[in-house]
Write a protein that holds these residues in place. Structure first.
Motif, PDB file in Angstrom:
ATOM      1  N   UNK A  66       0.819  -1.212   0.000  1.00 53.46           N
ATOM      2  CA  UNK A  66       0.000   0.000   0.000  1.00 53.46           C
ATOM      3  C   UNK A  66       0.855   1.265   0.000  1.00 53.46           C
ATOM      4  N   UNK A  67       2.029   1.209   0.644  1.00 56.31           N
ATOM      5  CA  UNK A  67       2.824   2.419   0.865  1.00 56.31           C
ATOM      6  C   UNK A  67       3.818   2.729  -0.252  1.00 56.31           C
ATOM      7  N   UNK A  68       4.201   1.758  -1.042  1.00 55.20           N
ATOM      8  CA  UNK A  68       5.277   1.982  -2.003  1.00 55.20           C
ATOM      9  C   UNK A  68       5.005   3.129  -2.983  1.00 55.20           C
ATOM     10  N   UNK A  69       3.834   3.193  -3.638  1.00 57.22           N
ATOM     11  CA  UNK A  69       3.637   4.309  -4.580  1.00 57.22           C
ATOM     12  C   UNK A  69       3.732   5.682  -3.931  1.00 57.22           C
ATOM     13  N   UNK A 111      10.652   1.056 -12.993  1.00 58.25           N
ATOM     14  CA  UNK A 111      10.390  -0.360 -13.252  1.00 58.25           C
ATOM     15  C   UNK A 111      10.814  -1.227 -12.076  1.00 58.25           C
ATOM     16  N   UNK A 112      11.862  -0.807 -11.368  1.00 58.82           N
ATOM     17  CA  UNK A 112      12.280  -1.549 -10.168  1.00 58.82           C
ATOM     18  C   UNK A 112      11.191  -1.466  -9.100  1.00 58.82           C
ATOM     19  N   UNK A 113      10.664  -0.263  -8.883  1.00 59.29           N
ATOM     20  CA  UNK A 113       9.587  -0.105  -7.893  1.00 59.29           C
ATOM     21  C   UNK A 113       8.315  -0.825  -8.337  1.00 59.29           C
ATOM     22  N   UNK A 114       8.049  -0.844  -9.641  1.00 51.88           N
ATOM     23  CA  UNK A 114       6.894  -1.592 -10.149  1.00 51.88           C
ATOM     24  C   UNK A 114       7.042  -3.073  -9.824  1.00 51.88           C
ATOM     25  N   UNK A 115       8.229  -3.614 -10.059  1.00 49.83           N
ATOM     26  CA  UNK A 115       8.459  -5.021  -9.749  1.00 49.83           C
ATOM     27  C   UNK A 115       8.319  -5.321  -8.268  1.00 49.83           C
ATOM     28  N   UNK A 285      -2.978  -2.434 -12.609  1.00 47.76           N
ATOM     29  CA  UNK A 285      -2.503  -1.068 -12.823  1.00 47.76           C
ATOM     30  C   UNK A 285      -1.859  -0.454 -11.591  1.00 47.76           C
ATOM     31  N   UNK A 286      -2.136  -0.990 -10.397  1.00 46.36           N
ATOM     32  CA  UNK A 286      -1.608  -0.362  -9.185  1.00 46.36           C
ATOM     33  C   UNK A 286      -0.083  -0.305  -9.156  1.00 46.36           C
ATOM     34  N   UNK A 287       0.648  -1.392  -9.495  1.00 44.48           N
ATOM     35  CA  UNK A 287       2.122  -1.256  -9.512  1.00 44.48           C
ATOM     36  C   UNK A 287       2.618  -0.211 -10.502  1.00 44.48           C
ATOM     37  N   UNK A 288       1.887  -0.025 -11.615  1.00 48.40           N
ATOM     38  CA  UNK A 288       2.305   0.963 -12.609  1.00 48.40           C
ATOM     39  C   UNK A 288       2.169   2.389 -12.099  1.00 48.40           C
TER      40      UNK A 288
END
Length: 368
Positions: A66-69, A111-115, A285-288
């Motif tokens: 939940x917090x990463x983005x 892309x690293x954070x998306x992964x 779509x959330x990781x993006x």
């Protein structure tokens, strides 16, 4: 260029980790306060402090998901604003760092954070949630949904089954299971009631079974009823533990693959899958959104200020991130109520904020 990327990536990653750990500590504090209530409520049943601490630790993956983005947004805005304030970014631009090169570098980092977000959301968090449920279930009781439990449907050849599960431990054990069998005309054929049941591969192992069947040799003859009691009974079914959990748990706790499988199950059995389709595309779509956050942060590097303004810009970035999360949730609820297209409902917030970010990038960077 490698030196520039190493500088930007190192600064942003350190800032994101610092922000994520700060938020995580706050969330864990709230979890600890909640668990203190559970300790007082279930302490007499054997729920001890070590159980509470393990349960809180198992909540970390879902919190990080939940917090990463929002952590990516706050950390990258802070870094971009600080580099602009100290004129370091101006020096980088003088050395040949063009706007599109800076944007592409940030997207590669994104892309690293998306992964990472995808890993936490699809693998770490669902596994940890199951382990946490397994730890707490013996003390607080099993998963339930209201007074009637969860209802599922399945079609097998010419027969249809309506299944009611009153309680589920989140792994493979169920209690108070009722299986209603119907023919193709919707006539009741049998009711099977089991006190306990265990989900196995392709079948359910029913225990303490009370089976009632309706025998109708022909339309002209009266129906006959029979009732038998069995110690155990095997029921062949494609309903898995993930599907039972999906009927009892909120869909946001499921992985993308589990949501996809449950959507197909609902569609095959002519049930409304709108809510789960929206949540499925949200999971996609959330990781993006980490990419969207980095694009939002880049224009802050081109601002011209000297001192005392970083806090204000970071605060503005926080508000932008909160508004994105709020809009994402609001679109999900409205789309479910208004029966909007699930793909567009889930993608709309990301597309909208991407457009705003690129417009800000064009206005503040390219236009100048």
């Amino acid at each position: 260029m490698k030196t520039v990327r190493r500088l930007l990536f190192g600064e942003i990653i350190r800032a994101v980790v610092f922000v994520a750990l700060g938020f995580l500590a706050l969330f864990l504090f709230f979890d600890m306060v909640d668990e203190l209530q559970s300790l007082s409520r279930f302490g007499s049943q054997g729920y001890l402090l070590q159980h509470a601490l393990i349960y809180i630790a198992l909540k970390i993956p879902s919190h990080l998901y939940e917090l990463l983005p929002i952590s990516v947004l706050i950390g990258s805005i802070f870094v971009m604003a600080r580099l602009a304030q100290s004129s370091e970014f101006t020096i980088l631009r003088t050395g040949g760092l063009e706007p599109w090169m800076a944007l592409s570098s940030l997207l590669k980092l994104g892309l690293i954070f998306v992964g990472l977000t995808f890993f936490f959301g699809d693998y770490a968090a669902p596994w940890a949630e199951r382990q946490a449920q397994q730890i707490k279930a013996p003390y607080q009781g099993q998963l339930t949904l209201g007074q009637t439990g969860a209802w599922l449907r399945e079609k097998q050849g010419t027969q249809q089954f309506a299944v009611n599960v009153r309680r589920f431990d989140g792994i493979d054990q169920m209690e108070e299971v009722r299986i209603h069998a119907f023919n193709e005309r919707g006539q009741l054929l049998a009711i099977t009631h089991a006190q306990k049941a265990q989900i196995q591969a392709g079948q359910w192992q029913l225990q303490q079974v009370d089976h009632k069947s309706v025998l109708a040799p022909s339309p002209q003859q009266a129906a006959k009823f029979s009732a038998i009691q069995l110690g155990t009974k095997v029921w062949t079914t494609g309903i898995s533990s993930d599907m039972v959990a999906a009927a009892l748990l909120s869909p946001d706790r499921m992985s993308t693959w589990e949501l996809f499988g449950y959507m197909r199950h609902l569609s095959v059995n002519n049930q409304n899958a709108q809510r789960y389709e929206i949540e499925f595309w949200r999971k996609v779509f959330y990781p993006l959104s980490c990419l969207v956050m980095l694009v939002l942060a880049l224009p802050f590097a081109y601002l011209h200020f000297r001192s005392g303004q970083i806090a204000g810009h970071v605060f503005g970035g926080v508000l932008a991130g909160i508004s994105f999360a709020l809009l994402n949730n609001v679109f999900s609820f409205i789309g479910n109520l208004q029966n909007w297209q699930p793909l567009l409902t889930s993608a709309a917030p990301a597309l909208l904020y991407s457009a705003v970010s690129l417009a800000a990038f064009w206005w503040m960077v390219l236009r100048r």
